[in-house]
Motif scaffolding. Structure first.
Motif, PDB file in Angstrom:
ATOM      1  N   HIS A  35       0.737  -1.220   0.174  1.00  0.00           N
ATOM      2  CA  HIS A  35      -0.018   0.038   0.016  1.00  0.00           C
ATOM      3  C   HIS A  35       0.903   1.328  -0.071  1.00  0.00           C
ATOM      4  O   HIS A  35       2.042   1.090   0.107  1.00  0.00           O
ATOM      5  CB  HIS A  35      -0.941   0.034   1.158  1.00  0.00           C
ATOM      6  N   GLU A  62       5.136   3.879   2.051  1.00  0.00           N
ATOM      7  CA  GLU A  62       4.958   2.966   1.092  1.00  0.00           C
ATOM      8  C   GLU A  62       5.360   1.715   1.457  1.00  0.00           C
ATOM      9  O   GLU A  62       6.741   1.359   1.929  1.00  0.00           O
ATOM     10  CB  GLU A  62       5.625   3.363  -0.171  1.00  0.00           C
ATOM     11  N   LEU A 266      -5.134   7.314   0.548  1.00  0.00           N
ATOM     12  CA  LEU A 266      -4.687   5.634   0.671  1.00  0.00           C
ATOM     13  C   LEU A 266      -4.930   4.894  -0.580  1.00  0.00           C
ATOM     14  O   LEU A 266      -5.888   4.808  -1.060  1.00  0.00           O
ATOM     15  CB  LEU A 266      -5.541   4.965   1.741  1.00  0.00           C
ATOM     16  N   GLU A 267      -3.757   4.217  -0.961  1.00  0.00           N
ATOM     17  CA  GLU A 267      -3.700   3.539  -2.351  1.00  0.00           C
ATOM     18  C   GLU A 267      -3.345   1.873  -2.048  1.00  0.00           C
ATOM     19  O   GLU A 267      -2.248   1.828  -1.342  1.00  0.00           O
ATOM     20  CB  GLU A 267      -2.999   3.982  -3.209  1.00  0.00           C
ATOM     21  N   VAL A 268      -4.224   1.052  -2.078  1.00  0.00           N
ATOM     22  CA  VAL A 268      -3.782  -0.558  -1.989  1.00  0.00           C
ATOM     23  C   VAL A 268      -3.192  -0.932  -3.088  1.00  0.00           C
ATOM     24  O   VAL A 268      -3.734  -0.535  -4.281  1.00  0.00           O
ATOM     25  CB  VAL A 268      -5.158  -1.217  -1.676  1.00  0.00           C
ATOM     26  N   LYS A 271      -3.600  -4.928  -5.590  1.00  0.00           N
ATOM     27  CA  LYS A 271      -4.677  -5.711  -4.872  1.00  0.00           C
ATOM     28  C   LYS A 271      -5.115  -6.948  -5.955  1.00  0.00           C
ATOM     29  O   LYS A 271      -5.450  -6.701  -6.833  1.00  0.00           O
ATOM     30  CB  LYS A 271      -5.963  -4.501  -4.745  1.00  0.00           C
TER      31      LYS A 271
END
Length: 279
Positions: A35, A62, A266-268, A271
Motif C-alpha cells: 500500500h 509505501e 490511501l492506495e492499496v 490488490k
C-alpha cells in the motif's frame, strides 16, 4: 512501525504499516497488504521551550513485498518549521527491508535540512540467539550487540494480534534503526476497545472501502533502552487501527510539541494478487 525521528524534526540532522493478518483458516499465516498512505501533518500543541512557532508537513509511507520475499518500506517525513526567526525545511527519507523468516532487517535513513544532507544512518541487523547484532556502515562502520528485540513489521503484527485477541496492554523491545541505529527501545502499547467511526468523522472517509469498519484506538510509548523508569517516554504515537491494519488519525507527541496526522490518501497496491504460501 517506523517512527519519525525527533532529531530529524528539530534539526534534520521515525511503525505506519498497513497490515492485515489473515489468521482465519491459515494456522499462523499473516498477510500484509502492499500500500501507499499519505498523511497531512499540522502542529497540534507546542510548549514555549520548544523554540517552535509553527509547523506543518506531510508523511508518505509505501509498503511492498510478501512474507516469503520480505517487506520493503519507503518512508518520507517532510516538515516546514517556523522558529520565529526563520523557516526550516526538514526531510527524512528512510528505506528498510525486513525478512521475518530470516530475522533480518536493513535500514538506510537520510536527513536533510533545506535540501542539504545533514546525516545518513545505514546498517543491517540480524536476530541472533543471544540478541540483535547490528552492523552499521554509516556514519561510521562498527558492530553493536543489543538485547533481543522485535523489528518494526514484526512488532506491528503483534499489535494487531493482541488487538484481535482482546489484550489491552503489552510491553516489547523494538529495534527500528532510528536515531543512531545503535540501540533498541522499550515500547508499551495500550489498545482500547473496538469503536465504530462516527458519522461526522471526516478522516474516516479517506480510508476508502474500510471507512466504516470498526477500529481500535492504540497508543504506543517509546522509552530509551534500559532507562524506562517513572520518566516520560521520549516519544508517543496514538492512532486508530482497523482490523486490516489501516491506521489513521495520528497524534505524534515529542514532549515539547505534538503533531497530528490526517490520512489524506490511501492506495492499496497490487490488490487481488495471490499471496505467497511459504513453507
Amino acid at each position: 512501525m517506523l517512527r519519525p525521528s525527533l532529531a530529524t524534526v528539530l534539526l534534520a540532522g521515525s511503525t505506519l504499516a498497513v497490515v492485515s493478518p489473515a489468521l482465519a483458516g491459515m494456522e499462523g499465516a499473516r498477510t500484509l497488504i502492499p500500500h501507499r498512505a499519505v498523511y497531512d501533518l499540522k502542529l497540534k500543541d507546542v510548549s514555549e521551550r520548544s523554540g517552535i512557532e509553527g509547523m506543518y508537513g506531510r508523511m508518505v509511507y509505501e509498503f511492498t513485498g510478501s512474507a516469503c520475499a520480505g517487506y520493503t518500506t519507503n518512508f518520507r517525513f517532510v516538515t516546514r518549521v517556523d522558529t520565529g526567526e526563520d523557516m526550516r525545511l526538514t526531510d527524512q527519507q528512510t528505506t528498510t527491508f525486513e525478512n521475518l523468516k530470516a530475522g533480518s532487517f536493513r535500514f538506510d535513513t537520510k536527513s536533510f535540512t533545506d535540501d542539504k544532507l545533514d546525516r545518513q544512518v545505514t546498517g543491517e541487523a540480524s536476530d541472533q540467539t543471544t540478541g540483535i547484532k547490528v552492523a552499521l556502515a554509516k556514519p561510521d562502520a562498527r558492530q553493536v550487540e543489543l538485547t533481543p528485540a522485535q523489528f518494526p513489521t514484526e512488532h506491528m503484527l503483534e499489535v494487531i494480534e493482541n488487538a484481535r485477541q482482546g489484550k489491552r496492554f503489552f510491553e516489547e523491545r523494538l529495534f527500528d534503526g532510528s536515531e543512531d541505529g545503535d540501540q533498541s527501545l522499550i515500547t508499551t502499547t495500550v489498545i482500547g476497545k473496538p469503536q465504530t467511526p462516527a458519522a461526522d468523522d471526516v478522516d474516516a472517509g479517506n480510508a476508502g472501502e474500510f471507512a466504516k469498519k470498526p477500529y481500535w484506538p492504540v497508543t504506543i510509548a517509546y522509552y530509551n533502552e534500559d532507562q524506562k523508569t517513572d520518566s516520560l517516554p521520549i516519544y508517543r504515537m496514538s492512532f486508530k487501527l482497523y482490523d486490516n491494519g489501516i491506521t489513521r488519525d495520528l497524534t505524534m507527541d515529542y514532549g515539547d510539541f505534538v503533531l497530528s496526522g490526517t490520512l489524506s490518501k490511501l492506495e492499496v497496491l497490487d490488490k487481488g494478487q495471490p499471496q505467497d504460501n511459504c513453507h
